[in-house]
Motif scaffolding. Sequence first.
Motif, PDB file in Angstrom:
ATOM      1  N   GLU A   3       0.824  -1.210   0.000  1.00  0.00           N
ATOM      2  CA  GLU A   3       0.000   0.000   0.000  1.00  0.00           C
ATOM      3  C   GLU A   3       0.857   1.259   0.000  1.00  0.00           C
ATOM      4  O   GLU A   3       0.453   2.293  -0.523  1.00  0.00           O
ATOM      5  N   GLU A   4       2.027   1.180   0.575  1.00  0.00           N
ATOM      6  CA  GLU A   4       2.944   2.320   0.602  1.00  0.00           C
ATOM      7  C   GLU A   4       3.946   2.262  -0.551  1.00  0.00           C
ATOM      8  O   GLU A   4       4.954   2.960  -0.548  1.00  0.00           O
ATOM      9  N   ARG A   5       3.655   1.387  -1.507  1.00  0.00           N
ATOM     10  CA  ARG A   5       4.454   1.237  -2.724  1.00  0.00           C
ATOM     11  C   ARG A   5       5.901   0.819  -2.440  1.00  0.00           C
ATOM     12  O   ARG A   5       6.831   1.232  -3.135  1.00  0.00           O
ATOM     13  N   LEU A   6       6.065  -0.007  -1.390  1.00  0.00           N
ATOM     14  CA  LEU A   6       7.386  -0.552  -1.104  1.00  0.00           C
ATOM     15  C   LEU A   6       7.516  -1.886  -1.845  1.00  0.00           C
ATOM     16  O   LEU A   6       6.608  -2.713  -1.823  1.00  0.00           O
ATOM     17  N   ARG A   7       8.632  -2.055  -2.490  1.00  0.00           N
ATOM     18  CA  ARG A   7       8.829  -3.270  -3.275  1.00  0.00           C
ATOM     19  C   ARG A   7       9.084  -4.470  -2.377  1.00  0.00           C
ATOM     20  O   ARG A   7       9.697  -4.369  -1.328  1.00  0.00           O
ATOM     21  N   CYS A   8       8.621  -5.612  -2.830  1.00  0.00           N
ATOM     22  CA  CYS A   8       8.829  -6.874  -2.123  1.00  0.00           C
ATOM     23  C   CYS A   8      10.031  -7.551  -2.792  1.00  0.00           C
ATOM     24  O   CYS A   8       9.873  -8.416  -3.646  1.00  0.00           O
ATOM     25  N   THR A   9      11.223  -7.122  -2.406  1.00  0.00           N
ATOM     26  CA  THR A   9      12.445  -7.606  -3.053  1.00  0.00           C
ATOM     27  C   THR A   9      12.840  -8.991  -2.547  1.00  0.00           C
ATOM     28  O   THR A   9      12.411  -9.428  -1.470  1.00  0.00           O
ATOM     29  N   GLN A  10      13.676  -9.659  -3.318  1.00  0.00           N
ATOM     30  CA  GLN A  10      14.174 -10.980  -2.935  1.00  0.00           C
ATOM     31  C   GLN A  10      14.970 -10.898  -1.633  1.00  0.00           C
ATOM     32  O   GLN A  10      14.880 -11.784  -0.788  1.00  0.00           O
ATOM     33  N   GLU A  11      15.717  -9.813  -1.451  1.00  0.00           N
ATOM     34  CA  GLU A  11      16.505  -9.650  -0.226  1.00  0.00           C
ATOM     35  C   GLU A  11      15.599  -9.528   0.992  1.00  0.00           C
ATOM     36  O   GLU A  11      15.854 -10.141   2.034  1.00  0.00           O
ATOM     37  N   ARG A  12      14.538  -8.739   0.882  1.00  0.00           N
ATOM     38  CA  ARG A  12      13.603  -8.586   1.998  1.00  0.00           C
ATOM     39  C   ARG A  12      12.930  -9.909   2.329  1.00  0.00           C
ATOM     40  O   ARG A  12      12.774 -10.265   3.495  1.00  0.00           O
ATOM     41  N   VAL A  47      20.354  -5.695   5.331  1.00  0.00           N
ATOM     42  CA  VAL A  47      19.802  -6.490   6.437  1.00  0.00           C
ATOM     43  C   VAL A  47      19.265  -5.552   7.516  1.00  0.00           C
ATOM     44  O   VAL A  47      18.128  -5.705   7.968  1.00  0.00           O
ATOM     45  N   TYR A  48      20.046  -4.564   7.925  1.00  0.00           N
ATOM     46  CA  TYR A  48      19.612  -3.620   8.953  1.00  0.00           C
ATOM     47  C   TYR A  48      18.376  -2.843   8.513  1.00  0.00           C
ATOM     48  O   TYR A  48      17.419  -2.695   9.276  1.00  0.00           O
ATOM     49  N   HIS A  49      18.389  -2.358   7.291  1.00  0.00           N
ATOM     50  CA  HIS A  49      17.247  -1.589   6.777  1.00  0.00           C
ATOM     51  C   HIS A  49      15.996  -2.459   6.716  1.00  0.00           C
ATOM     52  O   HIS A  49      14.904  -2.029   7.100  1.00  0.00           O
ATOM     53  N   THR A  50      16.152  -3.696   6.251  1.00  0.00           N
ATOM     54  CA  THR A  50      15.021  -4.612   6.145  1.00  0.00           C
ATOM     55  C   THR A  50      14.451  -4.944   7.516  1.00  0.00           C
ATOM     56  O   THR A  50      13.229  -4.996   7.694  1.00  0.00           O
ATOM     57  N   LEU A  51      15.309  -5.151   8.506  1.00  0.00           N
ATOM     58  CA  LEU A  51      14.831  -5.437   9.861  1.00  0.00           C
ATOM     59  C   LEU A  51      14.017  -4.276  10.409  1.00  0.00           C
ATOM     60  O   LEU A  51      12.972  -4.484  11.034  1.00  0.00           O
ATOM     61  N   ASP A  52      14.476  -3.058  10.178  1.00  0.00           N
ATOM     62  CA  ASP A  52      13.710  -1.886  10.615  1.00  0.00           C
ATOM     63  C   ASP A  52      12.351  -1.840   9.930  1.00  0.00           C
ATOM     64  O   ASP A  52      11.333  -1.541  10.558  1.00  0.00           O
ATOM     65  N   LEU A  53      12.324  -2.158   8.653  1.00  0.00           N
ATOM     66  CA  LEU A  53      11.085  -2.164   7.890  1.00  0.00           C
ATOM     67  C   LEU A  53      10.126  -3.248   8.398  1.00  0.00           C
ATOM     68  O   LEU A  53       8.937  -3.003   8.616  1.00  0.00           O
ATOM     69  N   LEU A  54      10.655  -4.442   8.624  1.00  0.00           N
ATOM     70  CA  LEU A  54       9.831  -5.551   9.116  1.00  0.00           C
ATOM     71  C   LEU A  54       9.286  -5.260  10.512  1.00  0.00           C
ATOM     72  O   LEU A  54       8.155  -5.617  10.836  1.00  0.00           O
TER      73      LEU A  54
END
Length: 144
Positions: A3-12, A47-54
């Motif tokens: 909904e916030e137009r964040l991509r669902c990347t393979q890394e995430r 990894v750090y950015h993804t953890l914050d996002l999750l």
Amino acid sequence: MKEERLRCTQERLSVLREIYRSNTHLDADELFVRLREKGVAISRATVYHTLDLLFRYNLVTKIDLGHKHTHYEKSWGVANHLHIICLKCGQVSEATSSELPGMMETLCAENGYSLGSFSMQLFGECLDREACAQRVKNKRQEKA
């Protein structure tokens, strides 16, 4: 996230899967190493950015286990629980209580909130002193 137009990347997805497959509490560096060992091309910063996002989307929980850095665990589909950490050997146990959620709901309501979820850490010392001392000794040997 979509909904916030964040991509669902393979890394995430790789970070999320690794946390949900694990039965332990992982820190960002442990996640990074595990993913690299599995051949995932990912940077430590990702990894750090993804953890914050999750965390922001309530897919993981941040936990302070007294190790001077944050650990993460899955939060979706997991019952509220608390962690009991030994101050001497660092052993972590998880515990649940049928009374605790009600107490937390009351505490939140009294302060103008509604309870979403909670994570608690209790710090103490192992009652089994011999087992605790052996864990301390094993940790020292691992570092040597």
